[in-house]
Design a protein around this motif. Structure first.
Motif, PDB file in Angstrom:
ATOM      1  N   ALA A  21      17.874  -2.408   4.957  1.00  0.00           N
ATOM      2  CA  ALA A  21      17.046  -2.304   6.164  1.00  0.00           C
ATOM      3  C   ALA A  21      17.529  -3.273   7.231  1.00  0.00           C
ATOM      4  O   ALA A  21      17.650  -2.916   8.411  1.00  0.00           O
ATOM      5  CB  ALA A  21      15.581  -2.577   5.813  1.00  0.00           C
ATOM      6  N   LYS A  22      17.803  -4.504   6.829  1.00  0.00           N
ATOM      7  CA  LYS A  22      18.309  -5.493   7.793  1.00  0.00           C
ATOM      8  C   LYS A  22      19.657  -5.058   8.354  1.00  0.00           C
ATOM      9  O   LYS A  22      19.913  -5.198   9.561  1.00  0.00           O
ATOM     10  CB  LYS A  22      18.431  -6.865   7.127  1.00  0.00           C
ATOM     11  N   GLU A  23      20.527  -4.533   7.505  1.00  0.00           N
ATOM     12  CA  GLU A  23      21.851  -4.096   7.978  1.00  0.00           C
ATOM     13  C   GLU A  23      21.731  -2.953   8.991  1.00  0.00           C
ATOM     14  O   GLU A  23      22.445  -2.924   9.991  1.00  0.00           O
ATOM     15  CB  GLU A  23      22.698  -3.659   6.775  1.00  0.00           C
ATOM     16  N   LEU A  24      20.836  -2.009   8.738  1.00  0.00           N
ATOM     17  CA  LEU A  24      20.637  -0.898   9.683  1.00  0.00           C
ATOM     18  C   LEU A  24      20.144  -1.414  11.035  1.00  0.00           C
ATOM     19  O   LEU A  24      20.598  -0.962  12.097  1.00  0.00           O
ATOM     20  CB  LEU A  24      19.647   0.108   9.106  1.00  0.00           C
ATOM     21  N   ILE A  25      19.206  -2.352  11.000  1.00  0.00           N
ATOM     22  CA  ILE A  25      18.678  -2.919  12.239  1.00  0.00           C
ATOM     23  C   ILE A  25      19.766  -3.688  12.982  1.00  0.00           C
ATOM     24  O   ILE A  25      19.903  -3.594  14.210  1.00  0.00           O
ATOM     25  CB  ILE A  25      17.473  -3.831  11.941  1.00  0.00           C
ATOM     26  N   ASP A  26      20.569  -4.460  12.256  1.00  0.00           N
ATOM     27  CA  ASP A  26      21.653  -5.228  12.888  1.00  0.00           C
ATOM     28  C   ASP A  26      22.694  -4.298  13.506  1.00  0.00           C
ATOM     29  O   ASP A  26      23.207  -4.558  14.601  1.00  0.00           O
ATOM     30  CB  ASP A  26      22.318  -6.152  11.869  1.00  0.00           C
ATOM     31  N   ASP A  27      23.027  -3.196  12.813  1.00  0.00           N
ATOM     32  CA  ASP A  27      24.003  -2.244  13.361  1.00  0.00           C
ATOM     33  C   ASP A  27      23.491  -1.630  14.663  1.00  0.00           C
ATOM     34  O   ASP A  27      24.256  -1.447  15.624  1.00  0.00           O
ATOM     35  CB  ASP A  27      24.287  -1.135  12.343  1.00  0.00           C
ATOM     36  N   ALA A  28      22.198  -1.323  14.710  1.00  0.00           N
ATOM     37  CA  ALA A  28      21.622  -0.759  15.930  1.00  0.00           C
ATOM     38  C   ALA A  28      21.659  -1.772  17.061  1.00  0.00           C
ATOM     39  O   ALA A  28      21.955  -1.431  18.215  1.00  0.00           O
ATOM     40  CB  ALA A  28      20.185  -0.302  15.663  1.00  0.00           C
TER      41      ALA A  28
ATOM     42  N   ALA B 229      20.701   7.649  21.355  1.00  0.00           N
ATOM     43  CA  ALA B 229      21.254   8.868  20.757  1.00  0.00           C
ATOM     44  C   ALA B 229      22.440   8.561  19.852  1.00  0.00           C
ATOM     45  O   ALA B 229      22.964   9.472  19.192  1.00  0.00           O
ATOM     46  CB  ALA B 229      21.675   9.843  21.858  1.00  0.00           C
ATOM     47  N   ASP B 230      22.868   7.301  19.805  1.00  0.00           N
ATOM     48  CA  ASP B 230      24.023   6.917  18.999  1.00  0.00           C
ATOM     49  C   ASP B 230      23.706   6.986  17.508  1.00  0.00           C
ATOM     50  O   ASP B 230      22.540   6.968  17.087  1.00  0.00           O
ATOM     51  CB  ASP B 230      24.483   5.506  19.352  1.00  0.00           C
ATOM     52  N   GLN B 231      24.777   6.992  16.713  1.00  0.00           N
ATOM     53  CA  GLN B 231      24.642   7.136  15.265  1.00  0.00           C
ATOM     54  C   GLN B 231      23.826   6.009  14.641  1.00  0.00           C
ATOM     55  O   GLN B 231      23.054   6.237  13.707  1.00  0.00           O
ATOM     56  CB  GLN B 231      26.034   7.184  14.628  1.00  0.00           C
ATOM     57  N   ALA B 232      23.992   4.767  15.156  1.00  0.00           N
ATOM     58  CA  ALA B 232      23.292   3.629  14.556  1.00  0.00           C
ATOM     59  C   ALA B 232      21.783   3.807  14.622  1.00  0.00           C
ATOM     60  O   ALA B 232      21.060   3.473  13.667  1.00  0.00           O
ATOM     61  CB  ALA B 232      23.704   2.335  15.262  1.00  0.00           C
ATOM     62  N   PHE B 233      21.265   4.347  15.733  1.00  0.00           N
ATOM     63  CA  PHE B 233      19.824   4.563  15.857  1.00  0.00           C
ATOM     64  C   PHE B 233      19.384   5.801  15.081  1.00  0.00           C
ATOM     65  O   PHE B 233      18.270   5.846  14.543  1.00  0.00           O
ATOM     66  CB  PHE B 233      19.436   4.670  17.330  1.00  0.00           C
ATOM     67  N   GLN B 234      20.264   6.801  14.983  1.00  0.00           N
ATOM     68  CA  GLN B 234      19.936   7.976  14.183  1.00  0.00           C
ATOM     69  C   GLN B 234      19.767   7.609  12.715  1.00  0.00           C
ATOM     70  O   GLN B 234      18.910   8.150  12.009  1.00  0.00           O
ATOM     71  CB  GLN B 234      21.033   9.040  14.343  1.00  0.00           C
TER      72      GLN B 234
END
Length: 401
Positions: free
Chosen positions: A102-109, A53-58
């Motif tokens: 895309a890679k940055e979003l995945i790494d943040d999650a 539910a965190d912002q990174a996954f949203q």
């Protein structure tokens, strides 16, 4: 190269997904696709389940990059299907910024997941920042007093004509004062060491600079990997595992700096005698009870080029054992060796298979870790043969950093 980059990114993304969606919880495996993982994340997020539910996954769920039918999704999908060879450099260049995002979003999650996991473990145990794992004990000093050569050809021949080729300081057992020896139970050091090798570390914990191999003592665990630091978050460190197979999942541990004691890795001793890999291992490494092959070291040689990368870097010290016979070379597939050839080549290589069906005495000398070139050599001189041959070869027993 562009096709390979896209394919490797897709593998990277899917294995990041698998890290926070493990099979034991979801039934998914590393064989499942990016789309399947996204569907599972969406399900967990809609239920408000924990970190999902965190912002990174949203952001993953809401960014157009990962939407059905997006150009990035289409490109990633093609990279693993029969039309992968039709991907052009121009297509990849056009999507370069979005692929990076895309890679940055995945790494943040993934970072969000690890931080949540760490906080949960601390809260459950009620023992945050309590170190209970035993401190290392010093290793027994080996009986060792051998020359160190500055030139590979001189060192493996065992002859020196000028003092310039030999280091003034020999390799002795004194160099192992204040060191401890561990057995590596995992494959977290990539090409630098494999499971079953011996790991030499500083006995006393210390502040270690980033991008160094370390053993970390945290709570009741020993974690082996590469230390990563972020100047924006000095209170946290990451211990990253490395694998020789890029398709396998790698695990990063995110830990509070003040809860960890770090022991810098100062050398690797390749497993001899072999470690009993059938035993039940606890933790990434354990204090060794073996008498490893340090007493078999006959020479040391400084690495002056990149032929040993990633096993050893320029300036590091490679430990050489006895000269190998022709038959030992033929039977030694997979053995790491220092080679001096009749055509003047000198390099650190891995013994490969015989090159020709009708000649088992001509071997492929393979690049270590896929870096550098490979070449063929005969194991000994054959009259009338124009194939270069091995003048001298020594088994590589370890590396000191």
């Amino acid at each position: 190269k562009a096709r390979l980059d896209v394919s490797e990114l897709r593998v990277y993304i899917e294995h990041r997904h698998y890290a926070y969606l493990p099979e034991r919880i979801t039934g998914l495996s590393t064989e499942d696709t990016h789309a399947t993982f996204l569907s599972q994340i969406k399900t967990f997020a809609s239920r408000g389940m924990g970190v999902f539910a965190d912002q990174a996954f949203q952001k993953i769920l809401n960014d157009p990059i990962f939407a059905d039918g997006s150009d990035v999704r289409a490109l990633l999908n093609r990279s693993h299907h029969k039309d992968a060879n039709t991907i052009t450099h121009a297509e990849v260049t056009l999507q370069q910024n979005d692929l990076k995002k895309a890679k940055e979003l995945i790494d943040d999650a993934y970072v969000s997941f690890e931080q949540d996991r760490l906080a949960g473990a601390s809260n459950l145990s009620g023992k945050q920042h309590v170190l209970v794992i035993d401190a290392p004990t010093p290793m027994e000093q080996p009986t060792l007093n051998v020359p160190v050569y500055l030139d590979l050809a001189a060192s493996i021949e065992g002859t020196v004509e000028t003092g310039e080729e030999q280091d003034e300081v020999p390799l002795t057992g004194v160099m192992f004062e204040g060191k401890s020896l561990y057995d590596l139970n995992t494959h977290t050091f990539g090409f630098a060491a494999k499971r079953g090798d011996g790991i030499i570390v500083d006995t006393e914990p210390d502040v270690v600079e980033g991008d160094r191999l370390v053993l970390a003592r945290y709570s009741d665990k020993i974690i082996a990997g590469r230390l990563l630091r972020d100047i924006k978050k000095p209170s946290m460190i990451a211990i990253a595992s490395e694998d020789i197979d890029p398709k396998k999942r790698t695990l990063h541990h995110f830990l509070p700096q003040d809860a960890v004691e770090l022991h810098k890795v100062t050398g690797i001793i390749f497993g001899d005698p072999p470690l009993d890999l059938s035993r039940r291992a606890t933790g990434d490494a354990a204090l060794s009870t073996r008498s490893l092959s340090l007493d078999k070291v006959e020479v040391g040689f400084k690495v002056s080029d990149e032929s040993a990368v990633p096993l050893a870097l320029p300036g590091q010290l490679v430990l050489g054992g006895a000269r190998m016979s022709s038959q030992e070379l033929i039977d030694g597939e997979g053995t790491l060796v220092a080679i001096y050839a009749s055509d003047g080549r000198k390099a650190f290589k891995r013994l490969g298979k015989p090159t020709f069906p009708d000649r088992n005495d001509v071997l492929m000398l393979e690049a270590i870790g896929g870096m550098g070139g490979s070449f063929i050599l005969a194991v000994e001189e054959v009259a009338g043969d124009n194939i270069p041959y091995v003048v001298v070869a020594r088994r590589i027993l370890g590396v000191l950093y």
